[in-house]
Design a protein around this motif. Structure first.
Motif, PDB file in Angstrom:
ATOM      1  N   ASN A 196       0.876  -1.361  -0.019  1.00  0.00           N
ATOM      2  CA  ASN A 196      -0.049   0.064  -0.048  1.00  0.00           C
ATOM      3  C   ASN A 196       0.937   1.407   0.068  1.00  0.00           C
ATOM      4  N   TRP A 197       1.391   1.788  -1.127  1.00  0.00           N
ATOM      5  CA  TRP A 197       2.336   2.677  -1.098  1.00  0.00           C
ATOM      6  C   TRP A 197       1.896   3.928  -0.670  1.00  0.00           C
ATOM      7  N   VAL A 198       0.715   4.544  -0.880  1.00  0.00           N
ATOM      8  CA  VAL A 198       0.207   5.654  -0.445  1.00  0.00           C
ATOM      9  C   VAL A 198       0.424   5.825   1.206  1.00  0.00           C
ATOM     10  N   GLU A 199      -0.076   4.611   1.995  1.00  0.00           N
ATOM     11  CA  GLU A 199       0.030   4.517   3.311  1.00  0.00           C
ATOM     12  C   GLU A 199       1.508   4.477   3.725  1.00  0.00           C
ATOM     13  N   HIS A 200       2.180   3.714   2.968  1.00  0.00           N
ATOM     14  CA  HIS A 200       3.653   3.870   3.290  1.00  0.00           C
ATOM     15  C   HIS A 200       4.423   5.297   3.240  1.00  0.00           C
ATOM     16  N   VAL A 201       4.233   6.029   2.109  1.00  0.00           N
ATOM     17  CA  VAL A 201       4.744   7.349   2.246  1.00  0.00           C
ATOM     18  C   VAL A 201       3.852   8.372   3.104  1.00  0.00           C
ATOM     19  N   ARG A 202       2.939   8.088   3.297  1.00  0.00           N
ATOM     20  CA  ARG A 202       2.221   9.062   4.489  1.00  0.00           C
ATOM     21  C   ARG A 202       2.727   8.544   5.870  1.00  0.00           C
ATOM     22  N   MET A 203       2.923   7.410   5.991  1.00  0.00           N
ATOM     23  CA  MET A 203       3.805   6.886   7.375  1.00  0.00           C
ATOM     24  C   MET A 203       5.271   7.084   7.450  1.00  0.00           C
ATOM     25  N   ARG A 204       5.911   6.844   6.434  1.00  0.00           N
ATOM     26  CA  ARG A 204       7.287   6.743   6.581  1.00  0.00           C
ATOM     27  C   ARG A 204       8.185   7.971   5.954  1.00  0.00           C
ATOM     28  N   HIS A 205       7.546   8.818   5.180  1.00  0.00           N
ATOM     29  CA  HIS A 205       8.333   9.955   4.861  1.00  0.00           C
ATOM     30  C   HIS A 205       7.489  11.341   5.102  1.00  0.00           C
ATOM     31  N   LYS A 206       7.370  11.267   6.673  1.00  0.00           N
ATOM     32  CA  LYS A 206       6.690  12.602   7.064  1.00  0.00           C
ATOM     33  C   LYS A 206       7.647  13.510   7.369  1.00  0.00           C
ATOM     34  N   PHE A 207       9.031  13.089   7.405  1.00  0.00           N
ATOM     35  CA  PHE A 207      10.024  14.235   7.535  1.00  0.00           C
ATOM     36  C   PHE A 207      11.423  13.762   6.441  1.00  0.00           C
ATOM     37  N   GLU A 208      12.143  14.547   6.051  1.00  0.00           N
ATOM     38  CA  GLU A 208      12.955  14.430   5.332  1.00  0.00           C
ATOM     39  C   GLU A 208      14.238  13.838   5.817  1.00  0.00           C
ATOM     40  N   TYR A 209      14.818  12.885   5.227  1.00  0.00           N
ATOM     41  CA  TYR A 209      15.874  11.830   5.787  1.00  0.00           C
ATOM     42  C   TYR A 209      17.368  12.801   5.943  1.00  0.00           C
ATOM     43  N   ASP A 210      17.433  13.692   5.113  1.00  0.00           N
ATOM     44  CA  ASP A 210      18.606  14.742   5.131  1.00  0.00           C
ATOM     45  C   ASP A 210      18.748  15.499   6.794  1.00  0.00           C
ATOM     46  N   SER A 211      17.527  15.416   7.305  1.00  0.00           N
ATOM     47  CA  SER A 211      17.577  15.915   8.815  1.00  0.00           C
ATOM     48  C   SER A 211      18.184  15.061   9.839  1.00  0.00           C
ATOM     49  N   TYR A 212      18.284  13.603   9.435  1.00  0.00           N
ATOM     50  CA  TYR A 212      18.256  12.542  10.511  1.00  0.00           C
ATOM     51  C   TYR A 212      19.528  11.577  10.253  1.00  0.00           C
ATOM     52  N   ALA A 213      19.920  11.472   8.742  1.00  0.00           N
ATOM     53  CA  ALA A 213      20.701  10.749   8.130  1.00  0.00           C
ATOM     54  C   ALA A 213      22.287  11.324   7.615  1.00  0.00           C
ATOM     55  N   ASP A 214      23.300  10.697   8.087  1.00  0.00           N
ATOM     56  CA  ASP A 214      24.660  10.911   7.486  1.00  0.00           C
ATOM     57  C   ASP A 214      25.185   9.888   6.557  1.00  0.00           C
ATOM     58  N   TYR A 215      24.807  10.513   5.099  1.00  0.00           N
ATOM     59  CA  TYR A 215      24.835   9.417   3.964  1.00  0.00           C
ATOM     60  C   TYR A 215      26.478   9.336   3.746  1.00  0.00           C
ATOM     61  N   THR A 216      27.229  10.156   4.256  1.00  0.00           N
ATOM     62  CA  THR A 216      28.652   9.990   4.104  1.00  0.00           C
ATOM     63  C   THR A 216      29.108   8.768   4.997  1.00  0.00           C
ATOM     64  N   ALA A 217      28.633   8.431   6.050  1.00  0.00           N
ATOM     65  CA  ALA A 217      28.834   7.218   6.922  1.00  0.00           C
ATOM     66  C   ALA A 217      28.239   6.011   6.545  1.00  0.00           C
ATOM     67  N   MET A 218      27.215   6.251   5.516  1.00  0.00           N
ATOM     68  CA  MET A 218      26.683   4.979   5.017  1.00  0.00           C
ATOM     69  C   MET A 218      27.543   4.166   4.186  1.00  0.00           C
ATOM     70  N   THR A 219      28.460   3.143   4.465  1.00  0.00           N
ATOM     71  CA  THR A 219      29.088   2.697   3.494  1.00  0.00           C
ATOM     72  C   THR A 219      28.903   0.920   3.405  1.00  0.00           C
ATOM     73  N   ASP A 220      28.439   0.633   4.634  1.00  0.00           N
ATOM     74  CA  ASP A 220      28.100  -1.001   4.777  1.00  0.00           C
ATOM     75  C   ASP A 220      26.677  -1.173   4.640  1.00  0.00           C
ATOM     76  N   GLY A 221      25.847  -0.373   4.399  1.00  0.00           N
ATOM     77  CA  GLY A 221      24.506  -0.581   4.357  1.00  0.00           C
ATOM     78  C   GLY A 221      23.524  -0.810   5.488  1.00  0.00           C
ATOM     79  N   LYS A 222      24.331  -0.679   6.653  1.00  0.00           N
ATOM     80  CA  LYS A 222      23.502  -0.661   8.034  1.00  0.00           C
ATOM     81  C   LYS A 222      22.942   0.615   8.230  1.00  0.00           C
ATOM     82  N   SER A 223      21.812   0.828   7.824  1.00  0.00           N
ATOM     83  CA  SER A 223      21.186   2.363   8.208  1.00  0.00           C
ATOM     84  C   SER A 223      21.157   2.775   9.604  1.00  0.00           C
ATOM     85  N   GLU A 224      20.914   1.510  10.480  1.00  0.00           N
ATOM     86  CA  GLU A 224      20.542   1.758  11.868  1.00  0.00           C
ATOM     87  C   GLU A 224      21.681   2.482  12.578  1.00  0.00           C
TER      88      GLU A 224
END
Length: 107
Positions: free
Chosen positions: A75-103
Motif C-alpha cells: 500500500n504505497w500511499v500509506e507507506h509514504v504517508r507514514m514513513r516519509h513525514k520528514f526529510e531523511y537529510d535531517s536525520y541521516a549522515d549519508y557519508t557514513a553509510m558504507t556498509d548498508g547498515k542504516s541503523e
C-alpha cells in the motif's frame, strides 16, 4: 574519519550523473508525475492516489543507501504517508553509510 563514498551504480542505463544520487526530487511510481520533493510526493500521493491500495516501489526508499529496488510496498500511499513525514537529510549522515547498515547512521 570517513572513507570514500560508495559509488552509485545504476541497474540500467540512465542519464543521471552516476556520481550523484538524487535525493531531492522524485517521480510518482503510479502516474509518473516528475520533480516532486519528498513532501510534495506525499501530498501528491494522498491527493491523487488515495482511492484503493496501490502496490509500488517507493522512489524515496530506493534513493537511500539502504534502499532495495525490488521491495514493493503493498500500500504505497500509506507507506509514504507514514514513513516519509520528514526529510531523511535531517536525520541521516549519508557519508557514513558504507556498509548498508542504516541503523548505525540514523541520528
Amino acid at each position: 574519519k570517513t572513507g570514500p563514498k560508495p559509488k552509485f551504480v545504476p541497474c540500467k542505463q540512465t542519464s543521471q550523473n552516476p556520481e550523484f544520487v538524487n535525493r531531492s526530487t522524485f517521480s510518482c511510481p503510479l502516474c509518473d508525475t516528475k520533480n516532486l520533493t519528498c513532501e510534495a510526493l506525499v501530498r501528491h500521493a494522498v491527493e491523487k492516489h488515495s482511492h484503493g491500495t496501490h502496490e509500488a516501489v517507493c522512489p524515496v526508499c530506493v534513493s537511500m543507501p539502504w534502499g532495495d529496488p525490488s521491495y514493493v510496498s503493498l500500500n504505497w500511499v500509506e507507506h509514504v504517508r507514514m514513513r516519509h513525514k520528514f526529510e531523511y537529510d535531517s536525520y541521516a549522515d549519508y557519508t557514513a553509510m558504507t556498509d548498508g547498515k542504516s541503523e548505525d547512521q540514523i541520528l
